[in-house]
Write a protein that holds these residues in place. Structure first.
Motif, PDB file in Angstrom:
ATOM      1  N   GLU A 134       0.765  -0.784  -0.014  1.00 17.28           N
ATOM      2  CA  GLU A 134       0.037   0.226   0.076  1.00 17.28           C
ATOM      3  C   GLU A 134       0.615   1.149   0.161  1.00 17.28           C
ATOM      4  O   GLU A 134       0.238   2.597  -0.300  1.00 17.28           O
ATOM      5  N   ARG A 135       2.251   1.585   0.706  1.00 17.78           N
ATOM      6  CA  ARG A 135       2.778   2.597   0.686  1.00 17.78           C
ATOM      7  C   ARG A 135       3.917   2.736  -0.282  1.00 17.78           C
ATOM      8  O   ARG A 135       4.630   3.595  -1.143  1.00 17.78           O
ATOM      9  N   GLY A 136       3.765   1.413  -1.045  1.00 20.42           N
ATOM     10  CA  GLY A 136       4.467   1.527  -2.777  1.00 20.42           C
ATOM     11  C   GLY A 136       5.889   1.151  -2.462  1.00 20.42           C
ATOM     12  O   GLY A 136       6.910   1.173  -3.228  1.00 20.42           O
ATOM     13  N   ASP A 137       6.498   0.647  -0.948  1.00 24.85           N
ATOM     14  CA  ASP A 137       7.812  -0.201  -0.831  1.00 24.85           C
ATOM     15  C   ASP A 137       8.421  -1.371  -1.375  1.00 24.85           C
ATOM     16  O   ASP A 137       8.248  -2.811  -0.730  1.00 24.85           O
ATOM     17  N   ILE A 138       8.350  -1.242  -2.202  1.00 21.94           N
ATOM     18  CA  ILE A 138       8.821  -2.493  -3.557  1.00 21.94           C
ATOM     19  C   ILE A 138       9.835  -3.224  -2.850  1.00 21.94           C
ATOM     20  O   ILE A 138       9.673  -4.478  -2.681  1.00 21.94           O
ATOM     21  N   LYS A 139      10.712  -2.553  -2.127  1.00 27.59           N
ATOM     22  CA  LYS A 139      11.602  -3.965  -2.102  1.00 27.59           C
ATOM     23  C   LYS A 139      11.243  -4.360  -0.506  1.00 27.59           C
ATOM     24  O   LYS A 139      12.088  -5.499  -1.024  1.00 27.59           O
ATOM     25  N   ALA A 140      11.278  -4.078  -0.112  1.00 25.41           N
ATOM     26  CA  ALA A 140      10.320  -4.344   1.524  1.00 25.41           C
ATOM     27  C   ALA A 140       9.009  -5.770   1.284  1.00 25.41           C
ATOM     28  O   ALA A 140       9.882  -6.267   1.627  1.00 25.41           O
ATOM     29  N   ALA A 186      -3.011   4.840  -2.907  1.00 26.54           N
ATOM     30  CA  ALA A 186      -2.343   3.416  -2.028  1.00 26.54           C
ATOM     31  C   ALA A 186      -2.619   4.780  -0.941  1.00 26.54           C
ATOM     32  O   ALA A 186      -2.978   4.883   0.214  1.00 26.54           O
ATOM     33  N   ALA A 187      -2.822   6.354  -1.187  1.00 23.44           N
ATOM     34  CA  ALA A 187      -2.898   7.230  -0.342  1.00 23.44           C
ATOM     35  C   ALA A 187      -4.075   7.297   0.144  1.00 23.44           C
ATOM     36  O   ALA A 187      -4.697   7.775   0.969  1.00 23.44           O
ATOM     37  N   GLY A 188      -4.823   6.937  -0.604  1.00 16.47           N
ATOM     38  CA  GLY A 188      -6.312   6.751   0.142  1.00 16.47           C
ATOM     39  C   GLY A 188      -6.981   7.869   0.040  1.00 16.47           C
ATOM     40  O   GLY A 188      -7.991   8.102   1.276  1.00 16.47           O
ATOM     41  N   GLY A 189      -6.582   8.707  -0.595  1.00 13.87           N
ATOM     42  CA  GLY A 189      -7.489  10.363  -0.327  1.00 13.87           C
ATOM     43  C   GLY A 189      -7.184  10.833   0.486  1.00 13.87           C
ATOM     44  O   GLY A 189      -7.728  11.909   0.460  1.00 13.87           O
ATOM     45  N   MET A 190      -5.482  10.726   1.213  1.00  6.86           N
ATOM     46  CA  MET A 190      -5.570  11.777   2.154  1.00  6.86           C
ATOM     47  C   MET A 190      -4.471  13.267   1.610  1.00  6.86           C
ATOM     48  O   MET A 190      -4.350  13.293   0.903  1.00  6.86           O
ATOM     49  N   ALA A 191      -4.806  13.908   2.707  1.00  8.12           N
ATOM     50  CA  ALA A 191      -4.648  15.225   2.188  1.00  8.12           C
ATOM     51  C   ALA A 191      -2.729  15.126   2.518  1.00  8.12           C
ATOM     52  O   ALA A 191      -2.161  14.475   3.170  1.00  8.12           O
ATOM     53  N   CYS A 193       6.583   9.743  -1.318  1.00  9.71           N
ATOM     54  CA  CYS A 193       7.058   9.196   0.120  1.00  9.71           C
ATOM     55  C   CYS A 193       8.046   8.398   0.306  1.00  9.71           C
ATOM     56  O   CYS A 193       7.063   7.396   0.480  1.00  9.71           O
ATOM     57  N   SER A 194       9.001   7.965   0.911  1.00  8.21           N
ATOM     58  CA  SER A 194       9.936   6.456   1.132  1.00  8.21           C
ATOM     59  C   SER A 194       9.209   6.296   3.004  1.00  8.21           C
ATOM     60  O   SER A 194       9.441   5.256   2.761  1.00  8.21           O
ATOM     61  N   ARG A 195       9.009   7.232   3.100  1.00  7.43           N
ATOM     62  CA  ARG A 195       8.939   7.026   4.738  1.00  7.43           C
ATOM     63  C   ARG A 195       7.392   7.230   4.906  1.00  7.43           C
ATOM     64  O   ARG A 195       6.248   6.335   5.720  1.00  7.43           O
ATOM     65  N   CYS A 196       6.393   8.061   3.912  1.00  7.56           N
ATOM     66  CA  CYS A 196       5.220   8.534   4.612  1.00  7.56           C
ATOM     67  C   CYS A 196       4.483   7.836   3.894  1.00  7.56           C
ATOM     68  O   CYS A 196       2.841   6.947   4.212  1.00  7.56           O
ATOM     69  N   GLY A 197       4.774   7.153   2.053  1.00 12.89           N
ATOM     70  CA  GLY A 197       4.045   7.112   1.100  1.00 12.89           C
ATOM     71  C   GLY A 197       3.187   7.412   0.372  1.00 12.89           C
ATOM     72  O   GLY A 197       2.233   7.567  -0.434  1.00 12.89           O
ATOM     73  N   ARG A 198       3.141   8.908   0.668  1.00 17.29           N
ATOM     74  CA  ARG A 198       2.044   9.773   0.379  1.00 17.29           C
ATOM     75  C   ARG A 198       2.676  10.268  -1.021  1.00 17.29           C
ATOM     76  O   ARG A 198       3.761  10.498  -1.362  1.00 17.29           O
ATOM     77  N   PRO A 199       2.250  10.986  -1.860  1.00 17.46           N
ATOM     78  CA  PRO A 199       2.432  10.882  -3.141  1.00 17.46           C
ATOM     79  C   PRO A 199       2.464  12.636  -3.189  1.00 17.46           C
ATOM     80  O   PRO A 199       2.496  13.295  -5.114  1.00 17.46           O
ATOM     81  N   HIS A 243      13.104  11.668  -2.685  1.00 21.30           N
ATOM     82  CA  HIS A 243      11.963  10.339  -2.287  1.00 21.30           C
ATOM     83  C   HIS A 243      11.436  10.755  -0.864  1.00 21.30           C
ATOM     84  O   HIS A 243      10.683  10.005  -0.396  1.00 21.30           O
ATOM     85  N   VAL A 244      11.938  11.999  -0.279  1.00 19.35           N
ATOM     86  CA  VAL A 244      10.896  12.734   1.061  1.00 19.35           C
ATOM     87  C   VAL A 244      10.040  13.328   0.912  1.00 19.35           C
ATOM     88  O   VAL A 244      10.748  14.037   0.245  1.00 19.35           O
ATOM     89  N   CYS A 245       9.103  13.905   1.697  1.00 14.55           N
ATOM     90  CA  CYS A 245       8.264  14.586   1.301  1.00 14.55           C
ATOM     91  C   CYS A 245       8.799  15.943   2.540  1.00 14.55           C
ATOM     92  O   CYS A 245       9.981  15.190   3.417  1.00 14.55           O
ATOM     93  N   VAL A 246       8.659  17.204   2.143  1.00 16.70           N
ATOM     94  CA  VAL A 246       8.365  18.014   2.694  1.00 16.70           C
ATOM     95  C   VAL A 246       8.712  18.094   4.537  1.00 16.70           C
ATOM     96  O   VAL A 246       9.096  17.538   5.242  1.00 16.70           O
TER      97      VAL A 246
END
Length: 242
Positions: free
Chosen positions: A111-117, A153-158, A171-177, A197-200
């Motif tokens: 769901e987060r898009g962490d393909i490697k893990a 995958a973000a499910g409509g999250m802000a 984002c590699s940490r929170c998964g948000r686009p 790869h990391v959001c603000v």
């Protein structure tokens, strides 16, 4: 006094190869540091995660499992923690529980898009003869919808406060686009990697966590070895590959 960005751009000398005895001592030192970090702040996910990984390296599997479970209690989205917890449980002889954890971890990572893990945990499940849970990408292919995309995958999250929305960014940490940096937070390849790869919002969280790391471990940022320690914590927290 130079700022963290300037110190971060300084050259880090590669340490000489350590003997097995030195490596064991270094591992014991790191475990003691992580134990203190986790004890000082029970909600410090990085402290618990790092402690669990160090225990796993020391083959203290039950203690590793306990620390990694605590990390997931604090942040259930830590994909890599599921992978390491599954390994710790397997090696502690708790195969059924390991499968349960890995199954959940595959879903979270997917769901987060962490393909490697995700793929690492799928390999563990298959090696154990366990079923792999349905993946969002496969569901999207069947349904023709956007449910398997990063945006879905973000499910409509802000999106996180600040930054910009760029197609293909997640984002590699929170998964948000959303929330991509408009420019690197500091110079060099690592700054560029964070921008890519990391959001603000997550990087702001790291700035606060990084201050804790410096204070709790007594790091001197002018010391190349301490800079390397700081960077390793940063990569773990932001879930970036080094």
């Amino acid at each position: 006094m130079p700022g963290l960005g300037e110190l971060r751009n300084a050259r880090i000398d590669k340490p000489a190869t350590a003997s097995p005895g030195d490596r064991r001592m270094d591992l014991n030192t790191r475990i003691a540091q992580f134990e203190k970090m986790a004890a000082d702040d029970p909600n410090n996910e990085l402290g618990h995660f790092s402690l669990g990984r160090a225990y796993l390296e020391a083959q203290r599997f039950e203690e590793a499992a306990a620390a990694l479970k605590r990390a997931l209690d604090v942040n259930p989205q830590l994909s890599k923690a599921y992978d390491l917890l599954g390994e710790a449980l397997e090696r502690a002889g708790q195969a059924d529980l390991a499968i349960e954890v890995l199954t959940r971890g595959v879903t979270v990572a997917d769901e987060r898009g962490d393909i490697k893990a995700r793929d690492a945990m799928i390999d563990r499940l298959r090696a154990a003869g366990a079923d792999v849970p349905p993946l969002r990408a496969a569901a999207a292919a069947r349904g023709g919808g956007a449910g398997g995309t990063a945006a879905g995958a973000a499910g409509g999250m802000a999106g996180p406060a600040g930054g910009q929305t760029v197609e293909g960014f997640q984002c590699s940490r929170c998964g948000r686009p959303s929330g991509k940096h408009e420019k690197p937070p500091f110079k060099g390849a690592v700054g560029q990697k964070i921008m890519d790869h990391v959001c603000v919002s997550c990087f702001r969280e790291w700035v606060m966590m990084g201050t804790k790391v410096i204070n709790e471990l007594g790091l001197v940022m002018a010391n190349p070895r301490d800079q390397a320690t700081y960077d390793s914590y940063m990569f773990e927290f932001l879930q970036l590959e080094q």
